[in-house]
Design an enzyme around this catalytic site. Structure first.
Site, PDB file in Angstrom:
ATOM      1  N   ASP A   1      -3.019  10.948  19.073  1.00  0.00           N
ATOM      2  CA  ASP A   1      -2.840   9.796  19.957  1.00  0.00           C
ATOM      3  C   ASP A   1      -3.139  10.090  21.409  1.00  0.00           C
ATOM      4  O   ASP A   1      -2.857  11.172  21.914  1.00  0.00           O
ATOM      5  CB  ASP A   1      -1.398   9.282  19.826  1.00  0.00           C
ATOM      6  CG  ASP A   1      -1.173   8.592  18.498  1.00  0.00           C
ATOM      7  OD1 ASP A   1      -1.874   7.598  18.235  1.00  0.00           O
ATOM      8  OD2 ASP A   1      -0.328   9.056  17.721  1.00  0.00           O
TER       9      ASP A   1
ATOM     10  N   TYR B   1      -9.048   3.680   6.458  1.00  0.00           N
ATOM     11  CA  TYR B   1      -8.823   3.537   7.907  1.00  0.00           C
ATOM     12  C   TYR B   1     -10.024   4.167   8.600  1.00  0.00           C
ATOM     13  O   TYR B   1     -10.199   5.389   8.568  1.00  0.00           O
ATOM     14  CB  TYR B   1      -7.528   4.245   8.308  1.00  0.00           C
ATOM     15  CG  TYR B   1      -7.058   3.933   9.724  1.00  0.00           C
ATOM     16  CD1 TYR B   1      -7.865   4.169  10.838  1.00  0.00           C
ATOM     17  CD2 TYR B   1      -5.788   3.404   9.943  1.00  0.00           C
ATOM     18  CE1 TYR B   1      -7.432   3.880  12.112  1.00  0.00           C
ATOM     19  CE2 TYR B   1      -5.335   3.113  11.238  1.00  0.00           C
ATOM     20  CZ  TYR B   1      -6.168   3.355  12.300  1.00  0.00           C
ATOM     21  OH  TYR B   1      -5.738   3.074  13.586  1.00  0.00           O
TER      22      TYR B   1
ATOM     23  N   GLU C   1       0.732  -2.281  11.107  1.00  0.00           N
ATOM     24  CA  GLU C   1       0.616  -0.824  11.046  1.00  0.00           C
ATOM     25  C   GLU C   1       1.700  -0.294  11.978  1.00  0.00           C
ATOM     26  O   GLU C   1       1.721  -0.634  13.166  1.00  0.00           O
ATOM     27  CB  GLU C   1      -0.781  -0.397  11.508  1.00  0.00           C
ATOM     28  CG  GLU C   1      -1.085   1.070  11.299  1.00  0.00           C
ATOM     29  CD  GLU C   1      -1.409   1.439   9.843  1.00  0.00           C
ATOM     30  OE1 GLU C   1      -1.562   0.533   9.006  1.00  0.00           O
ATOM     31  OE2 GLU C   1      -1.486   2.645   9.562  1.00  0.00           O
TER      32      GLU C   1
END
Lengths: 264, 391
Positions: free
Chosen positions: A57, A171, A46
């Protein structure tokens, strides 16, 4: 090119999917580190293209984005990087990217170029299924798989819809929050995996917060087809910023440890 | 989500999946309560008795003489807290209360939205966290102190440029991990749907009042309305009441900072390209790759690389004009307005004033212009002193 389906069917255990920011800390070192992860047993990659404002993030990956951008990483270079990686070992490569980068590149052009570089799937962190037509059409046209996220707060009706638009793997975000290594794995992972499997036959890979071989094993035991490990690996790169050899060794050893725990 | 939140091609909700359910909750609650009798009555009382609405529409006689046409000033600077921001925080925090939330977060640039959120959080007894760029914490220290006095926790954000964009990044990250019990009080008409619509709604009294006051004082609509545009909440609040009136010129004023020829400005509409940032499609200051630019502007409240999606649509449809002024023009305007009217305008509002000065000699004497004075300039005295020290 090996597809996700082939990989998941071939493996006896959950697939190990390390995440790297392309170009962290620079192009050449990043390439060596990613190759070392492949040599140590990573099943799928990934990869993220660095962005100035990565809102999904946490601090570890934010810093990797900054390092990579400072070293001059661009979208064009990232595509060249992917080509070199897939030439080294033909594993599936999923891309995690923020929308503005591919929007400016041109979505159709980007998908075609990513496919040509050996890419397998694309996940756009800030595009949900509600706007999936903006990326899914061009991705499918280019022959790429689409990956969308399911999170602990995704309601049932939405989960089925997400699964129906996902062709690569779902995911699955293990915990509420941004990316980042955590000492404790959320208790809800197993029930979340079960909920997705109840509405879809698409493989399920779990990421966010997985930082040790034991946690990876627990995720696999919960029924996941793949385990995505990001911040812990990126931290190893940061800790060995002065020596690419040490970074390669550290990442390689961690991958081998997780792989061994998944197999054992 | 029931609505796409689009203004032409702009807007939308480009966010990580984790944020979709809480945004859906806010959208649902907004449409449930915005016209609810109890909610409207409670908010109206707060607007009147706590914030100080309606604000006056003041004829700035000496400034009008200076520019050569009639300037009417919508006095949002007289609101509690010293800026229009309290309109929005009262609305959103009350909405949060109706949703059963007890914790609120907000981002802030100049500190005005942070202060308004902190005040409202104290008023409604809500735990409040304010994310603020490290540079802005330093340049707006008085507002930081006021926020803390209200009981809010101010969290300095060191990442990136240490300004508003990074404060929003960090607030979004915090919200992602705390959506269950926390309401994000977004500060402008930017961000993902439904924020541009929600914030516009709570700022719309500016325009509604100004329109009625014009009819009362002038017996007709104004010829032009103008306000500064960073994210664009005070301007949308004013413009919203006049969009349907074709005879009224709508002019937004963006920060050209050190000049559009440099890269040290924050004029997204004038110099940006369409992009996706902070959950919304809008004009965005960015490089060829799509990496978001750092911005620079004398006014912290306008130091932002994007702009509300409705402004983008108003620009592209031709309904509104957007112009720019430089920091130097802004500082001149601050001084001129203060000396002609005895009112210290916020540096944000001084952008709109600077444009009115630039129009000196270009408008007929009978022209009536409404300027939104979005906030007072007390917070900016230190900055002005740095650039223009008094002898």
């Amino acid at each position: 090119m090996t597809t996700y389906k082939q990989i998941f069917e071939k493996l006896d255990s959950a697939a190990l999917i390390p995440f790297f920011v392309i170009g962290d800390p620079n192009y050449d070192s990043s390439l060596k580190i990613v190759k070392s992860a492949l040599d140590a047993g990573a099943d799928i990659l990934e990869l993220g293209i660095p962005f100035s404002d990565p809102i999904a993030d946490g601090p570890t990956i934010q810093k990797a984005n900054i390092r990579a951008r400072k070293s001059g990483m661009t979208v064009e270079k990232a595509l060249a990087f992917i080509k070199e990686v897939t030439s080294h070992k033909p594993v599936p490569v999923g891309l995690l990217v923020y929308y503005n980068l591919i929007y400016q590149y041109g979505v159709e052009r980007f998908m075609a170029d990513f496919k040509a570089a050996g890419g397998t799937s694309v996940l756009v962190a800030d595009v949900s299924i509600d706007d999936s037509e903006e990326i899914a059409g061009p991705a499918q046209k280019a022959g790429l798989e689409t990956v969308f996220m399911v999170t602990p707060n995704t309601p049932d009706h939405r989960m089925a819809s997400i699964a129906s638009k996902t062709t690569g793997f779902v995911y699955t975000v293990s915990t509420m929050g941004v990316t980042g290594a955590r000492t404790k794995l959320s208790d809800t992972v197993a029930s979340l995996v079960e909920r997705i499997k109840g509405v879809s036959e698409v493989p399920v890979c779990v990421g966010f917060g997985i930082s040790s071989p034991e946690q990876a094993r627990r995720v696999a035991d919960a029924g996941a087809d793949g385990v995505i490990v990001g911040s812990r690996i990126v931290q190893i790169i940061e800790d060995n910023a002065d020596s690419v050899e040490d970074a390669c060794a550290g990442v390689g050893q961690f991958i081998a440890d997780v792989k061994s725990r998944l197999n054992g | 989500m029931k609505h796409k939140g689009k203004f032409g091609e702009f807007g939308g909700y480009y966010v990580p999946e984790l944020l979709i359910p809480p945004l859906e909750d806010i959208e649902q609650a907004f449409y449930q309560y915005k016209d609810d009798k109890d909610f409207v009555a409670e908010l109206s009382n707060l607007y009147a008795d706590y914030a100080g609405r309606p604000t006056p529409l003041y004829f700035a006689e000496r400034f009008s003489e200076y520019v050569g046409y009639n300037v009417y000033v919508k006095r949002e600077d007289l609101l509690h807290g010293g800026a229009h921001k309290v309109n929005n925080t009262l609305g959103q925090c009350l909405l949060a209360k109706y949703m059963g939330k007890k914790k609120i977060i907000a981002e802030t640039g100049a500190g005005q939205h942070g202060l308004a959120t902190a005040m409202t959080g104290a008023l409604l007894g809500m735990e409040t966290k304010i994310f603020m760029g490290k540079i802005d914490v330093e340049r707006q220290s008085v507002n930081v102190h006021k926020m803390r006095l209200c009981g809010a926790e101010v969290i300095p954000v060191a990442g990136g440029t240490g300004t508003l964009k990074d404060a929003i990044n960090e607030a979004l990250r915090y919200w992602t991990a705390n959506v269950e019990d926390t309401f994000y009080v977004f500060g402008s008409v930017c961000g993902p749907h439904p924020f541009p619509t929600v914030v516009k709604h709570f700022q719309s009294p500016i325009g509604t009042e100004a329109r009625a006051q014009c009819m009362e004082k002038l017996g007709k609509l104004p010829d032009m309305v103008t306000a500064c545009v960073g994210g664009g909440s005070n301007s949308i609040g004013l413009f919203s009441a006049f969009v349907a009136d074709e005879s009224v010129r709508i002019v937004g004023v963006e920060p050209a900072g050190k000049g559009l020829a440099t890269d040290q400005h924050a004029a997204s509409l004038a110099a940006g390209r369409v992009g996706v940032f902070h959950g919304s499609k809008s004009y965005l200051l960015q490089d060829d790759e799509g990496q978001v630019h750092e911005t620079e502007c004398v006014s912290a409240g306008l130091d932002y690389p994007a702009v509300g999606p409705e402004h983008c649509h108003l620009k592209d449809s031709g309904r509104a004009e957007y112009v720019t002024v430089t920091d130097e023009q802004v500082l001149d305007a601050f001084e001129t307005f203060t000396r002609t009217e005895g009112i210290l305008p916020a540096l944000e509002s001084s952008h709109a004033i600077a444009h009115l000065i630039a129009l000196k000699g270009k408008l007929a004497a009978e022209t009536n212009v409404v300027l939104n004075l979005s906030g007072r300039g007390d917070k900016d005295v230190g900055i002005v002193e740095t650039y223009r020290p008094l002898a």
